[in-house]
Design an enzyme around this catalytic site. Structure first.
Site: not given
Ligand code: 9MR
Length: 582
Positions: A203, A513, A556, A565
């Protein structure tokens, strides 16, 4: 160039199949060990090996998914058989509930490109094993360059980005103070500016917690491995006198410093749109951006990182270092005055939360206090560090105390703290090493209870960071062995069959992602990015997960934001890990 080669003519159809699908079943018609009732079917992607390759002196343990021993032979480029024998017997790796046998090629130390044939007398399968002294240089360059390719607020030209050139997005010179962040000096709707920085992940938002953690980790790599200052990354700043890696780090520092409200020292939790954008290129994703709620966790992570930046850059950038030091001090004081400001996601904001509950803030306090104590020597910071210290473990965005322990272990100003921290670091490294030695696929994953979480490959990378840090204090062969085991895991020695880094290895993620990789017209993803990795959460409810076992639950596919992601806090320790091998 392919890394897969099947030696005998009758297998050419299999070669085509292997190249296309990377996963062709080869039936073993007879067991090399005698009369097996049900011979194993060995596939290319059931050979677990470092798909990038090995250093000449390193251990080289290859695993095959098989229920019984396999026979192997290794050929050099001139077709000389340089090693052969039988694997070990099968052992179950509990995180995949599958059996594996081991082939140890560690005695082969001569640089070269080899073919490893498994079950040669029957239908064999063969993989290429590379042994080269500089085998991890290219991956390191790609992993660092991926930060450049994920920069906000700038155009990427072909000169530096080749096919990944793109228009500038997210200038972030007009950022609205959200109601959750309103203060007397900056009421709701006030326009502030915080350009630059790296996009957090797939994102386009920028988060103080994760942005600090990733930056801190990159600063650690910069500090601990001066040899990587020489790397030439071909970025717009390459012509200046500074190391390219430092220029990349400064891109993030320039953003992070502006996440602080200069009126009171508090740090906004994130700079974000209200919702995640669609699959658009940065210049197309132009919804309004907001500064959301100041938080204790964001502010303390900022303080720790700015204090460390001041320490690392004191010599090379003395004026800036003073600015970072003051920013860190002001942030810590804001946190002291606002200890209850934990982050609650406002109703109209749907992007990443990175939130920490009140009872879990000790690690943030400890980290910031330890960094400020070392930087200033002020007793109040030491006192707070004393009060808030929590256990050593593997660092992550949500558990930052290990950064403090590692930092304390490496300093020499405070011997009591140094001794204690070194002991904790050593215990953690011993634990990781012990896991590798008893693991059915010789990996550190599974050392701690929550290794298979969202971003498990970030955990795997940080395990190497911990081992490397211990090795820097006590250069034990065991630690080096465990580091290699961890890197092998990420680059293919895992039961998913993937090398988890885009563009590095034979079977690598193609559908990460990552909005830029998905929305550009380039088939291949941006290189050098580490996929989040397997875990059984499957929060994205994607179809196509091959299994619910934590070590296998990876797909994937763009839709798998829970396993596929990418994120700067996972790529940064991966950079550290590769740097440790260079
Ligand atoms: O790395 C984060 C993980 O520990 C959490 O469980 C998850 C859900 O809240 O979010 C991950 O971080 C994401 C962030 O909130 C937004 N940008 C993408 C991040 C990686 O997925």
């Amino acid at each position: 160039m392919t890394h897969i080669l099947l030696k005998k003519p009758f297998k050419y159809s299999m070669l085509a199949c292997a190249l296309l699908a990377n996963a062709c079943a080869v039936q073993v018609s007879d067991s090399v060990l005698g009369k097996a009732d049900k011979p194993d079917s060995i596939k290319i992607d059931t050979v677990l090996y470092n798909q990038q390759g090995y250093l000449p002196e390193s251990s080289k343990e290859v695993f095959v998914k098989a229920t019984q021993k396999v026979r192997y032979q290794l050929f050099d480029a001139n077709n000389n058989k340089v090693a052969f024998g039988y694997s070990t017997s099968a052992e179950i790796w509990p995180h995949a509930k599958q059996p594996f046998v081991k082939i140890d090629l560690s005695q082969v130390k001569k640089a070269g490109i080899y073919q490893l044939e498994i079950n040669p007398e029957t239908d064999s399968v063969s993989v290429q094993i590379n042994i080269q002294p500089n085998i991890y240089k290219k991956p390191l360059e790609l992993a660092i360059k991926s930060f450049y390719l994920n920069r906000a607020s700038t155009e990427l030209t072909e000169e530096y980005a080749a096919e990944f050139a793109r228009a500038a997005g997210h200038p972030d010179d007009v950022v609205y103070i959200h109601s959750s962040a309103a203060s007397e000096a900056r009421p709701e709707g006030t326009i502030v500016s915080a350009p630059k920085g790296w996009y957090d992940a797939g994102d386009y938002n920028k988060y103080a917690v994760n942005g600090s953690v990733a930056l801190y980790t990159m600063l650690m790599a910069y500090q601990d491995f001066p040899s990587i200052h020489q790397l030439e990354l071909n970025i717009p700043e390459s012509a200046n006198a500074q190391p390219d890696l430092l220029d990349e780090i400064i891109w993030q520092l320039d953003w992070l410093i502006n996440m602080q409200d200069p009126n009171d020292g508090g740090v906004y939790h994130k700079l974000t749109t209200k919702n995640f954008s669609g699959k658009q290129m940065p210049d197309q994703a132009n919804e309004p951006r907001f500064m959301v709620a100041k938080s204790v966790s964001g502010t303390l992570d900022f303080a720790a990182t700015m204090a460390f930046a001041a320490h690392v850059l004191k010599q090379s950038m003395p004026e800036q270092a003073k600015v970072y030091q003051q920013a860190a001090i002001n942030a810590w004081h804001w946190a002291e005055q606002n200890p209850d400001a934990i982050y609650h996601q406002p109703e109209d904001i749907k992007t990443g939360a990175y939130s920490t509950s009140q009872q879990n803030l000790n690690d943030e306090w400890f980290w910031a206090s330890a960094e400020l104590a070392l930087l200033t020597g002020n007793a109040k910071y030491w006192q707070k560090a004393e009060q808030t210290q929590t256990d050593m473990a593997i660092p992550s965005w949500s558990y930052v105390a290990p950064f403090a322990w590692i930092r304390l272990a490496k300093q020499t100003q405070q011997t009591d703290w140094q001794n204690k921290a070194a002991q904790k670091l050593k215990t953690a490294a011993d634990r990781l090493t012990q896991t590798v030695k008893t693991s059915a696929i010789a990996v550190p994953m599974g050392s701690y209870q929550n290794d298979f979480v969202w971003g498990s490959n970030g955990v795997a990378s940080n395990q190497i960071l911990v081992l490397s840090s211990a090795y820097q204090l006590d250069p034990k062969a065991d630690y080096k062995y465990a580091m290699q085991a961890g890197l092998d895991y990420l680059l293919g020695k895992n039961p998913t069959g993937y090398s988890f880094v885009t563009g590095v290895g034979v079977k690598t993620p193609m559908h990460i992602h990552h909005r830029i990789s998905e929305a550009d017209d380039v088939v291949k993803p941006v290189p050098g990015l580490l996929a989040g990795g397997p875990h059984s959460g499957q929060q994205d409810k994607c179809e196509g997960y091959p299994s619910t076992e934590p070590g296998l639950s990876y797909v994937d596919h763009w839709c798998s934001y829970a396993t596929n992601e990418i994120a700067i806090n996972w790529n940064a320790p991966f950079v550290y890990a590769l740097a440790a091998f260079n």
